[in-house]
Design a protein around this motif. Sequence first.
Motif, short mmCIF file in Angstrom:
data_model
loop_
_atom_site.label_atom_id
_atom_site.label_comp_id
_atom_site.label_asym_id
_atom_site.label_seq_id
_atom_site.Cartn_x
_atom_site.Cartn_y
_atom_site.Cartn_z
N ALA A 207 0.69 3.75 -2.95
CA ALA A 207 0.36 5.22 -3.26
C ALA A 207 1.19 6.34 -3.94
CB ALA A 207 0.01 5.78 -1.49
N ASN B 213 -9.04 9.85 -1.46
CA ASN B 213 -8.68 11.24 -1.50
C ASN B 213 -9.81 12.15 -1.75
OD1 ASN B 213 -6.10 10.61 -0.88
ND2 ASN B 213 -5.47 10.48 -2.74
N PRO C 147 0.91 -1.24 0.22
CA PRO C 147 -0.01 -0.07 -0.10
C PRO C 147 0.64 1.46 -0.01
CG PRO C 147 -0.90 -1.47 1.57
CD PRO C 147 0.39 -2.03 1.12
N HIS C 148 1.86 1.34 0.79
CA HIS C 148 2.87 2.49 0.66
C HIS C 148 3.33 2.76 -0.37
CE1 HIS C 148 6.01 -0.36 1.67
NE2 HIS C 148 6.80 0.65 1.36
N THR D 59 0.51 7.47 -9.22
CA THR D 59 -0.49 8.29 -9.20
C THR D 59 -1.07 8.31 -10.66
OG1 THR D 59 0.80 9.88 -9.37
CG2 THR D 59 0.10 9.82 -7.24
N GLY E 66 -6.73 4.39 -3.91
CA GLY E 66 -6.83 5.73 -3.13
C GLY E 66 -7.11 6.80 -3.73
#
Length: 96
Positions: free
Chosen positions: A33, A52, A29-30, A36, A48
């Motif tokens: 993110a 957001n 997950p990190h 993009t 994500g």
Amino acid sequence: MAKLSKAVHVRDPERNRTVLLLPGEEPAPHLAALVTNPDCWEDGKAPGAQDNATKFEEADAVKGGDSEDTEPAARKTAAKKPARGRTTAAEGTSGQ
């Protein structure tokens, strides 16, 4: 979890190294993110991205409405600094 459709290089902030994420992988997950670009994901949505948008809507609701209704903050102009040196030239005398 979403899978990548293209190879992506990202900078891992935990290890301070560049990591290659290959197509078909489900990144942590990190790391996910950090990717993009929606074209890099199989479903065309960055994981994500929905989260957001929801966070911004919630923050806007807490403020009490549309942010477009508020007036922009007034800008303070910078004070002019006095000129340094060459004061005689500014006065119009020869300096004698």
